[in-house]
Design a protein around this motif. Structure first.
Motif, PDB file in Angstrom:
ATOM      1  N   LEU A  27      -1.100  -9.233  36.983  1.00 30.84           N
ATOM      2  CA  LEU A  27      -0.908 -10.252  36.154  1.00 30.84           C
ATOM      3  C   LEU A  27       0.009 -11.404  36.841  1.00 30.84           C
ATOM      4  O   LEU A  27       0.967 -10.957  37.250  1.00 30.84           O
ATOM      5  N   VAL A  28      -0.589 -12.498  36.830  1.00 32.15           N
ATOM      6  CA  VAL A  28      -0.093 -13.937  37.328  1.00 32.15           C
ATOM      7  C   VAL A  28       0.325 -14.317  36.132  1.00 32.15           C
ATOM      8  O   VAL A  28      -0.467 -15.147  35.570  1.00 32.15           O
ATOM      9  N   VAL A  29       1.763 -14.969  36.034  1.00 35.58           N
ATOM     10  CA  VAL A  29       2.358 -15.870  35.368  1.00 35.58           C
ATOM     11  C   VAL A  29       2.559 -17.084  35.903  1.00 35.58           C
ATOM     12  O   VAL A  29       3.566 -17.364  36.864  1.00 35.58           O
ATOM     13  N   LEU A  30       1.733 -18.243  35.352  1.00 32.65           N
ATOM     14  CA  LEU A  30       2.036 -19.254  36.135  1.00 32.65           C
ATOM     15  C   LEU A  30       2.558 -20.405  35.150  1.00 32.65           C
ATOM     16  O   LEU A  30       2.025 -20.488  34.046  1.00 32.65           O
ATOM     17  N   GLY A  31       3.437 -21.133  35.611  1.00 35.68           N
ATOM     18  CA  GLY A  31       4.252 -22.103  34.832  1.00 35.68           C
ATOM     19  C   GLY A  31       5.657 -21.958  34.935  1.00 35.68           C
ATOM     20  O   GLY A  31       6.348 -20.839  35.472  1.00 35.68           O
ATOM     21  N   ASP A  32       6.361 -22.724  34.023  1.00 32.07           N
ATOM     22  CA  ASP A  32       8.006 -23.151  34.238  1.00 32.07           C
ATOM     23  C   ASP A  32       8.353 -23.224  32.796  1.00 32.07           C
ATOM     24  O   ASP A  32       7.502 -23.737  31.788  1.00 32.07           O
ATOM     25  N   GLY A  33       9.645 -23.298  32.521  1.00 32.20           N
ATOM     26  CA  GLY A  33      10.050 -23.401  31.149  1.00 32.20           C
ATOM     27  C   GLY A  33      11.640 -23.192  30.897  1.00 32.20           C
ATOM     28  O   GLY A  33      12.118 -23.406  31.526  1.00 32.20           O
ATOM     29  N   ASP A  34      11.776 -22.279  29.666  1.00 35.50           N
ATOM     30  CA  ASP A  34      13.115 -21.900  29.425  1.00 35.50           C
ATOM     31  C   ASP A  34      13.440 -20.959  30.616  1.00 35.50           C
ATOM     32  O   ASP A  34      13.168 -19.988  30.717  1.00 35.50           O
ATOM     33  N   SER A  35      14.531 -21.333  31.191  1.00 35.30           N
ATOM     34  CA  SER A  35      15.194 -20.614  32.425  1.00 35.30           C
ATOM     35  C   SER A  35      15.694 -19.270  31.691  1.00 35.30           C
ATOM     36  O   SER A  35      15.502 -18.207  32.498  1.00 35.30           O
ATOM     37  N   ARG A  36      16.276 -19.170  30.456  1.00 39.07           N
ATOM     38  CA  ARG A  36      16.637 -17.800  30.011  1.00 39.07           C
ATOM     39  C   ARG A  36      15.411 -17.135  30.059  1.00 39.07           C
ATOM     40  O   ARG A  36      15.491 -15.786  29.901  1.00 39.07           O
ATOM     41  N   GLU A  37      14.407 -17.618  29.295  1.00 38.57           N
ATOM     42  CA  GLU A  37      13.269 -16.896  29.027  1.00 38.57           C
ATOM     43  C   GLU A  37      12.580 -16.367  30.377  1.00 38.57           C
ATOM     44  O   GLU A  37      12.099 -15.065  30.493  1.00 38.57           O
ATOM     45  N   VAL A  38      12.504 -17.017  31.474  1.00 39.14           N
ATOM     46  CA  VAL A  38      11.908 -16.561  32.650  1.00 39.14           C
ATOM     47  C   VAL A  38      13.003 -15.566  33.353  1.00 39.14           C
ATOM     48  O   VAL A  38      12.250 -14.600  33.757  1.00 39.14           O
ATOM     49  N   LYS A  39      14.252 -15.451  33.311  1.00 38.14           N
ATOM     50  CA  LYS A  39      14.895 -14.509  33.770  1.00 38.14           C
ATOM     51  C   LYS A  39      14.906 -13.322  32.990  1.00 38.14           C
ATOM     52  O   LYS A  39      14.770 -12.215  33.477  1.00 38.14           O
ATOM     53  N   ALA A  40      14.545 -13.353  31.578  1.00 38.80           N
ATOM     54  CA  ALA A  40      14.417 -12.087  30.650  1.00 38.80           C
ATOM     55  C   ALA A  40      13.135 -11.550  30.959  1.00 38.80           C
ATOM     56  O   ALA A  40      12.845 -10.044  30.981  1.00 38.80           O
TER      57      ALA A  40
END
Length: 391
Positions: free
Chosen positions: A225-238
């Motif tokens: 699975l490739v997750v493409l994109g950016d956004g909420d830094s806390r969500e990305v870390k989680a």
């Protein structure tokens, strides 16, 4: 005819701003009114128009923290002077419809969504808010809901971007609406070469999009699975903490990279509930099927068994089952059929349907004005105008 386009805020180029671009094509002389604006983030097409901002533009940090100014937005919208306009088109989500239209003007509201953080997503947003917002939201939300519902009466015609949104307009505003899907640049996407062994999850990374379901499901399945994109830094870390070795995070991507990934993936995975959802249409315009949660706008765009798969529960187990069903029937999906289906969501179709609705509403107003009786016919002094002397 003088035309005003009212958009909630202009600080990026996302789905709502693409609607504004299409409206600018339809009405090249229209003026634009918005709460706050960052011109550096806008397309040349929008920048060519006169843009009027509210007093919120002068609040320090407003272009970045505009959502925290929600309690002031009703005052800002009602401060716009629209007396000289004949047609007002509000692009509603943030809000925008709360302007005060003059009596003679037609006000058509294109509704992306009733304000989520006041209505059906209220508890989700409050649960994920900071301490101050958690304290203030219960105090302010009832007042803002009352204003939001009352201001819906200032709209002459509602247009919803999906049947899901149309149902919510009926629920919260008690108003009927007609559905016109938002413009998608389907012509910019084409099927690519060979399909590669990975699934794709693309878009802004925020909690309500439920990318966590995809990460957990594909970790469990051992699929790429490739997750493409950016956004909420806390969500990305989680997400990275729960991701297995088959999950890849690319961060923000250019448009060319998005096109390439969409054309080469086995399928797009779309686990959130969206009002419409443009990325699934872009994937289908690229000839690729979509595995989506069967709620919201996906019900308008994904045809089960023909252009993708819908899973019924927003859970890891349900998504895993959907992926297994998809893989069992994967050879049945035809790229050309999927691409043809996506073409109905083009920008041209949006403009045609919107113009049809606006012209119908303008014609109805014209007929109503023409049908008004002259004052003389209602006055007892002039019941028989044939007897009035001409000299």
């Amino acid at each position: 005819m003088r035309v005003a386009i009212v958009h909630y805020w202009l600080v990026s180029m996302r789905g709502g701003e693409k609607v504004v671009e299409a409206l600018c094509d339809m009405y090249p002389d229209a003026d634009i009114f918005t709460l706050v604006c960052d011109r550096d983030k806008l397309s040349e097409k929008i920048q060519r128009h006169r843009i009027f901002t509210s007093f919120l533009q002068h609040v320090p940090g407003s272009r970045k923290h505009y959502q925290s100014l929600l309690p002031l937005m009703p005052f800002a919208l009602e401060s716009f002077d629209l007396r000289n306009y004949d047609l007002i088109i509000s692009s509603e989500s943030g809000p925008a419809k709360g302007i005060i239209p003059p009596p003679h003007a037609l006000h058509v509201c294109y509704c992306h969504s009733p304000m989520r953080y006041l209505w059906d997503h209220y508890h989700f947003y409050r649960g994920n808010a900071g301490l101050m917002a958690k304290v203030m939201m219960p105090l302010l939300a009832p007042l803002l809901r009352t204003w939001d519902a009352n201001s819906s009466l200032r709209v002459d015609r509602f247009v919803a971007n999906s049947h899901h949104v149309a149902n919510r307009i009926g629920k919260y505003y008690r108003r009927s609406s007609v559905v016109v899907h938002p413009p998608v640049a389907t012509e910019d996407f084409v099927p690519g070469g060979d399909v590669e062994d990975f699934y794709l999850c693309a878009g802004q990374i925020v909690p309500y999009k439920r990318i966590d379901l995809a990460v957990r499901a594909f970790t469990k399945l051992g699929r790429n699975l490739v997750v493409l994109g950016d956004g909420d830094s806390r969500e990305v870390k989680a997400l990275k903490r729960i991701a297995g070795p088959t999950i890849t995070f690319t961060g923000p991507a250019s448009f060319s990279e998005l096109k390439s990934r969409l054309a080469r993936c086995r399928a797009l995975v779309f686990p959130g509930e969206e009002d419409f959802g443009i990325v699934p249409v872009e994937a289908m315009a690229s000839g690729r099927p979509v595995i989506a949660y069967g709620r919201g706008g996906a019900l308008d765009t994904v045809v089960p068994g023909h252009t993708g798969i819908l899973f019924k529960d927003q859970s890891v187990e349900s998504l895993v089952e959907a992926v297994e069903v998809f893989e069992a029937m994967e050879p049945r999906f035809r790229s050309d059929t999927i691409q043809m289906h996506a073409a109905q969501f083009s920008s041209m179709n949006f403009k045609i349907e919107m113009k049809k609705i606006i012209d119908q509403e303008l014609a109805k107003r014209h007929v109503a004005i023409e049908a008004r009786p002259y004052a003389a016919s209602r006055s007892p002094l002039f019941q028989d105008v044939s007897q009035v002397p001409l000299h």
